[in-house]
Design an enzyme around this catalytic site. Sequence first.
Site, PDB file in Angstrom:
ATOM      1  CG  ASN A  65       2.559   0.710  12.471  1.00 20.17           C
ATOM      2  OD1 ASN A  65       2.829  -0.473  12.580  1.00 20.17           O
ATOM      3  ND2 ASN A  65       2.771   1.366  11.326  1.00 20.17           N
ATOM      4  CG  ASP A  88       3.971  -2.950   3.594  1.00 23.08           C
ATOM      5  OD1 ASP A  88       2.939  -2.484   4.125  1.00 23.08           O
ATOM      6  OD2 ASP A  88       4.785  -2.250   2.972  1.00 23.08           O
TER       7      ASP A  88
END
Length: 253
Positions: free
Chosen positions: A81, A33
């Site tokens: 996503n 991340d």
Amino acid sequence: MFMKMPFLNRRKKQGSYKLSNDNLPEHVAIIMDGNGRWAKKRGLPRVAGHREGMMTIKKIVRHAAKFNIKVLTLYAFSTENWKRPKTEVEYLMKLPAEFLDTYLPELMENNIQVRTIGQLSDLPEHTRQAVELAIEKTVQNDGMILNFALNYGGRAEILQAVQKLAADVKNEQMKVEDINEEAFSSYLYTYPLKDPDLLIRTSGEIRISNYLLWQLAYTEFWFTDVLWPDFDEEQFEKALYDFQNRKRRFGGV
Ligand code: V07
């Protein structure tokens, strides 16, 4: 009389931690991340962060192989996503091919096998082809497994397992009374890999975000504020070091 003082072993040696060869994790899962945030901090487009994040993968794969890690499972693209801007998704879908164009020779040299977990059938054709080619070309390698979670979601994985299991009960391949943890695990994408020993998440978020829900039941979690493009060998070793110095109980005492 001397007391045992375990903190004395916690010495930092020239910027790296004294790792022993025992108690290293066999399977490390990573949530990579902070790529977008890394780019934003520099006034760059988000995709520049994703590209830099890909460079970090290469660095960490080389390093993980040195420590005899057997499996490295990287969260490259989640089922969530797809909600990102179309241009960003299109860019991300080009990364597997780019990664392999530049890195396949090194994967071969280091005897690394590429595998994936997730719903590959929903990826664009060109992405799927690149990934399938990588799997095919590295299938004979028997070193570290580099496992990419692509279009992966933990709940979706559990649901597809339940659907296959129910179908097998219906067609009498499986008996209801034989459904136990081991049997259920064999329907998950990760089968026959063992569960991760260590989960690393970068960029300061303290959650698992639908990653490996079943498999993380007894996993040690390690979080850092460092953004994935800034993550390096020293950070990785720190995570391994902390892992070695935790006592795992698997629910016992
Ligand atoms: C992606 C780069 C790393 C940071 C996190 C997200 C962006 C490597 C791959 C990949 C996937 C399959 C494969 C070979 C390489 C990748 C996506 C995004 C979608 F066989 N990095 N990377 N795939 N990022």
